[in-house]
Design an enzyme around this catalytic site. Structure first.
Site, PDB file in Angstrom:
ATOM      1  NE  ARG A  38      -3.576   2.224   2.750  1.00 22.50           N
ATOM      2  CZ  ARG A  38      -3.228   3.296   3.450  1.00 22.50           C
ATOM      3  NH1 ARG A  38      -2.015   3.361   4.031  1.00 22.50           N
ATOM      4  NH2 ARG A  38      -4.036   4.315   3.590  1.00 22.50           N
ATOM      5  CB  SER A 109     -12.470  -0.843   2.164  1.00 18.40           C
ATOM      6  OG  SER A 109     -11.100  -0.925   1.905  1.00 18.40           O
ATOM      7  CE  LYS A 138      -8.732   4.882   4.584  1.00 19.86           C
ATOM      8  NZ  LYS A 138      -8.500   5.038   3.162  1.00 19.86           N
TER       9      LYS A 138
HETATM   10  C1  LIG Z   1      -5.505   1.253   5.623  1.00 20.07           C
HETATM   11  C2  LIG Z   1      -6.472   1.497   6.706  1.00 20.07           C
HETATM   12  N1  LIG Z   1      -7.829   1.319   6.519  1.00 20.07           N
HETATM   13  C3  LIG Z   1      -8.579   1.572   7.603  1.00 20.07           C
HETATM   14  S1  LIG Z   1      -7.562   2.057   8.898  1.00 20.07           S
HETATM   15  C4  LIG Z   1      -6.117   1.908   7.989  1.00 20.07           C
HETATM   16  C5  LIG Z   1      -4.769   2.187   8.541  1.00 20.07           C
HETATM   17  C6  LIG Z   1      -4.330   1.079   9.457  1.00 20.07           C
HETATM   18  O1  LIG Z   1      -3.032   1.407   9.952  1.00 20.07           O
HETATM   19  P1  LIG Z   1      -2.621   1.033  11.434  1.00 20.07           P
HETATM   20  O2  LIG Z   1      -2.624  -0.484  11.527  1.00 20.07           O
HETATM   21  O3  LIG Z   1      -1.226   1.609  11.595  1.00 20.07           O
HETATM   22  O4  LIG Z   1      -3.626   1.666  12.345  1.00 20.07           O
HETATM   23  C1  LIG Z   2      -8.305   0.546   3.376  1.00 21.35           C
HETATM   24  C2  LIG Z   2      -8.092  -0.769   3.596  1.00 21.35           C
HETATM   25  C3  LIG Z   2      -9.039  -1.562   4.345  1.00 21.35           C
HETATM   26  N1  LIG Z   2      -8.815  -2.878   4.549  1.00 21.35           N
HETATM   27  C4  LIG Z   2      -7.703  -3.454   4.051  1.00 21.35           C
HETATM   28  C5  LIG Z   2      -7.506  -4.933   4.320  1.00 21.35           C
HETATM   29  F1  LIG Z   2      -7.145  -5.086   5.587  1.00 21.35           F
HETATM   30  F2  LIG Z   2      -6.558  -5.422   3.544  1.00 21.35           F
HETATM   31  F3  LIG Z   2      -8.648  -5.593   4.120  1.00 21.35           F
HETATM   32  N2  LIG Z   2      -6.785  -2.801   3.347  1.00 21.35           N
HETATM   33  C6  LIG Z   2      -6.917  -1.469   3.074  1.00 21.35           C
HETATM   34  N3  LIG Z   2      -6.045  -0.852   2.397  1.00 21.35           N
END
Ligand SMILES: Cc1ncsc1CCOP(=O)(O)O
Ligand SMILES: C=C1C=NC(C(F)(F)F)=NC1=N
Ligand SMILES: [Mg+2]
Length: 214
Positions: A38, A109, A138
């Site tokens: 990502r 998602s 994020k």
């Molecule tokens: C990609 C994504 N989608 C929902 S929260 C998130 C970020 C998760 O990052 P972390 O595990 O550091 O909280």
């Molecule tokens: C925004 C996101 C939400 N869920 C996931 C996953 F955990 F892979 F399903 N990946 C992402 N990049």
């Protein structure tokens, strides 16, 4: 699919404390079960640099039989012949993408029951539900849904493989598994640490314990 989702490491170069190739190599040694490239956010690589890093991370995954998933970028996923792609609600028409990528893994998602139901209908192989907890990784997340969102989906007969994501670490992952998730996806609980191998190892141990005592 479900067994791969247990410890789903998601990362890009901007999330890493040290060299991303080294971080992934250690995380694999530590026991992650699936990987998502990502490359997103401030300072993310683009074009040739993004492709080259992707190739290096993909070869680590291939050498260790870890599914290699690309986030958002369908062209990159096809150019790398990745094992799958993960898309958000805004990344395009899921059914069109399903046709486009054929039998590759398709992750979507989902933030509520309607998005989850839609994802199942249009052929997703798993859904990522979150954010489970507050996250700084994020910046444009929906409001915190919490593990109860996963419980609600299961109570509404959503049977598809589910992974929780958002702010997950060793201390708070058990409720996510107990709510009915098949695993947890995370970024900073591995990528931001000096010892990614130890972090991954501790996480998979806690995850397995959570399933045993379910
Ligand atoms: C990609 C994504 N989608 C929902 S929260 C998130 C970020 C998760 O990052 P972390 O595990 O550091 O909280
Ligand atoms: C925004 C996101 C939400 N869920 C996931 C996953 F955990 F892979 F399903 N990946 C992402 N990049
Ligand atoms: Mg997206």
């Amino acid at each position: 699919m479900k067994k791969h989702l247990k410890l789903y490491f998601v990362m890009g170069s901007v999330n890493c404390l040290k060299n991303p190739v080294e971080v992934l190599s250690e995380a694999i040694d530590g026991g992650i079960t699936m990987f998502q490239y990502r490359e997103k956010g401030k300072g993310a690589l683009e074009g040739e640099d993004k492709l080259q890093l992707g190739k290096k991370l993909q070869s680590l995954c291939n050498q260790n039989n870890i599914p290699f998933i690309v986030n958002d970028d369908i062209n990159l996923a096809l150019e790398l012949d990745a094992d799958g792609i993960h898309i958000g609600q805004e990344d395009g028409d899921v059914s069109k993408i399903r046709k486009f990528i054929g039998r590759k893994i398709l992750g979507v998602s989902a933030h509520d029951l309607s998005e989850a139901t839609e994802a199942v209908k249009t052929g997703a192989n798993y859904i990522g539900v979150g954010p489970m907890y507050e996250t700084k990784t994020k910046l444009d997340t929906n409001e915190v849904a919490g593990p109860d969102m996963i419980r609600q989906l299961r109570q509404n007969n959503i049977e598809i493989p589910i992974v929780g994501i958002g702010g997950i670490n060793q201390q708070n992952l058990k409720p996510v598994i107990n709510a009915g998730a098949d695993g947890v996806a995370l970024i900073s609980a591995i990528s931001s640490l000096k010892q990614p191998r130890e972090a991954a190892s501790n996480l998979i141990e806690s995850i397995n314990d959570s399933f045993v005592n379910e």
